[in-house]
Design an enzyme around this catalytic site. Structure first.
Site, short mmCIF file in Angstrom:
data_model
loop_
_atom_site.label_atom_id
_atom_site.label_comp_id
_atom_site.label_asym_id
_atom_site.label_seq_id
_atom_site.Cartn_x
_atom_site.Cartn_y
_atom_site.Cartn_z
N GLU A 72 -25.63 -38.65 28.02
CA GLU A 72 -24.44 -39.50 28.08
C GLU A 72 -23.87 -39.52 29.50
OE1 GLU A 72 -20.47 -40.44 25.42
OE2 GLU A 72 -21.27 -38.40 25.42
N ASP B 130 -18.82 -44.03 24.51
CA ASP B 130 -18.08 -44.51 23.34
C ASP B 130 -17.11 -45.60 23.77
OD1 ASP B 130 -16.13 -43.10 24.69
OD2 ASP B 130 -16.16 -41.39 23.32
N ASP C 157 -14.45 -43.92 28.78
CA ASP C 157 -14.78 -42.71 29.54
C ASP C 157 -16.26 -42.45 29.64
OD1 ASP C 157 -14.67 -41.97 26.65
OD2 ASP C 157 -15.18 -39.98 27.44
N TYR D 102 -11.20 -34.02 24.54
CA TYR D 102 -10.63 -33.68 25.85
C TYR D 102 -9.42 -32.77 25.66
CZ TYR D 102 -13.78 -37.11 27.83
OH TYR D 102 -14.91 -37.78 28.21
#
Length: 481
Positions: free
Chosen positions: A461, A84, A81, A234
């Site tokens: 990120e 990571d 995603d 999430y």
């Protein structure tokens, strides 16, 4: 306020809109096609599994090739995603939905990049088909990888030896949100491939129907079923009802079956979103539903984000960037801008405008506002910095991304262990591998400032769901500007 000041309020609002839309900038033009190419290329850097021979980001290699083995199912492939090495099903499905919507509405403007966009969609749907392969047994696999184990390490995906735990939802442990978004993604992609690969399109649509039935029958939020696996990463904060409506909207669009439209009508009270009217992202679909089905509710969304009129939850930075509280602000910028552009096209075709008090939102105004946000991302901002890696002369060098920040396998063939990567995380040096096309979280406050440093993950990120709506925006602007 002085008595006569009220009469000037509409003029001040209009002036605020004009100043934000047409403020002078150092840049005179952007190469939107180059940015489009790079925004799609980014997804190749996020691929998990065995990489194809036409992989263009060559510093990436095969990874997680045994995912799903512990559960007796093949769950290889899909996308990481963000920075990571977890495969979170909820944001991955939303990414796939938005990539599909980008192709549906703006594919004709993609030129030679259309083929790469289709590959990006299919890389997502191939995985989602695997994740729903046991739907006949009432199971949907929604995540691969233990997030605490993964986030405790700074490892290349090619090296990872963290726990690849498989998480699922079922009738006893429901996940209507993630299953609903998965159904939406499969249905949207079935439209993408309807004429290009009819057999694959039928497979996607049939699976979407089945997954939606499962999501609707076994109602509940997946964060209640899997709290330690998905929260706080999430977590479904907004509830699962919007995903059910979102899935029904895409199934209606894909199948043209009346039952899905009737489902929306029966449940449309949920669309009265109140403070969430201007929310759209992996967790909240309210604005997207209204734009997709072109309801009057969408007019309220449009008015709520116009500068000078906007809802308290939507602000604009001094440099003109849409700003919403929370991390990874660019996810709001690209998703809301996509809706502005999509709705402007609807208004153009319907020969309509949106009345917002004393201001009228025309299709041209909405397009200009969306373009202003894209131009900010590409460098028309107070820092003169592109927030897309590899685009322009000045862009983020130290993004919060494991694979990008660690030496590639080709350069450093030896294994880099869990904690051995920490020195690369803390290094002041630029990332050795350029993740071309990655759009980072960007300024995370209302001052247009940006720390180019890996530990500031909210700002540095990149995520797949930042880029997915941007693909559609860049396709349109590459063809029309």
């Amino acid at each position: 306020m002085a008595p006569n000041a009220l009469s000037y309020a509409p003029a001040f609002r209009i002036l605020a809109i004009l100043l934000l839309l047409f403020r002078p900038s150092a840049a005179t033009a952007h190469d939107y096609h180059d940015a489009l190419r790079k925004s799609i290329l980014f997804f190749e850097g996020q691929r998990s599994g065995r990489l194809p021979t036409d992989q263009r980001l060559r510093w990436r290699h095969d990874s997680a090739i045994h995912d799903g083995a512990t559960a007796g199912v093949d769950l290889t492939g899909g996308y990481y995603d963000a920075g990571d090495n977890i495969k979170f099903g909820f944001p991955m499905a939303f990414t796939t939905t938005m990539l599909s919507w980008s192709v549906i509405d703006f594919g004709r403007s993609m030129g030679p990049e259309l083929g790469n966009a289709l590959k990006a969609v299919r890389w997502g749907t191939d995985y989602l088909l695997k994740a729903t392969s046991k739907i006949g047994s009432g199971v949907v696999f929604v995540q691969v990888g233990d997030p605490l184990s993964d986030h405790n390490c700074w490892e290349r995906p090619e090296d990872m030896d963290t726990l690849r735990t498989v998480y699922k939802v079922d009738g006893s442990h429901p996940g209507s949100d993630v299953a609903g978004e998965t159904a939406a993604a499969l249905a949207a992609a079935s439209i993408v491939f309807r004429s290009r690969d009819p057999a694959y399109s039928r497979l996607l649509l049939n699976r979407a129907v089945t997954v939606f039935r499962f999501a609707d029958r076994y109602r509940g939020a997946y964060s209640n079923s899997l709290p330690k696996a998905v929260c706080p990463f999430y977590c479904d904060v907004n509830g699962y009802q919007d995903e059910l409506l979102w899935a029904a909207a895409w199934l209606h669009k894909a199948s043209r079956r009346r039952q899905y439209r009737e489902y929306i009508v029966r449940n449309e009270v949920v669309l009265r979103a109140g403070d969430t009217i201007n929310e759209f992202g992996w967790d909240n679909k309210h604005a997207g539903i209204n734009v997709l089905i072109s309801k009057q509710n969408a007019d309220g969304f449009i008015c709520s984000i116009l500068p000078g009129i906007s809802h308290p939850q939507v602000q604009y930075s001094p440099g003109g960037l849409i700003f919403k509280a929370g991390g990874s602000n660019m996810q709001h910028v690209t998703s809301l801008s996509f809706l502005l552009l999509a709705y402007s096209n609807y208004l153009s075709h319907a020969n309509k405008v949106v009345p917002c008090g004393e201001t009228t939102a025309t299709p041209a105004l909405l397009k200009h506002l969306a373009k202003r946000q894209v131009d900010y991302i590409l460098g028309d901002n107070p820092l003169g910095m592109s927030y897309m890696v590899g685009y322009g002369a000045h862009y983020p060098q130290r993004i919060h991304h494991r694979a990008s920040s660690l030496p590639s396998v080709a350069v450093h063939p030896a294994h880099i262990g869990c904690k051995a990567g920490s020195r690369y995380f803390l290094s002041p040096n630029p990332n050795p591998n350029v993740l071309v096309g990655a759009v980072v979280g960007g300024p995370n406050n209302n001052t247009d400032s940006f720390p180019d440093s890996r530990p500031f993950f909210q700002e540095t990120e990149p995520t797949t769901y930042i880029n997915a709506p941007l693909v559609g925006l860049l396709a349109f602007f590459s063809a029309h500007y």
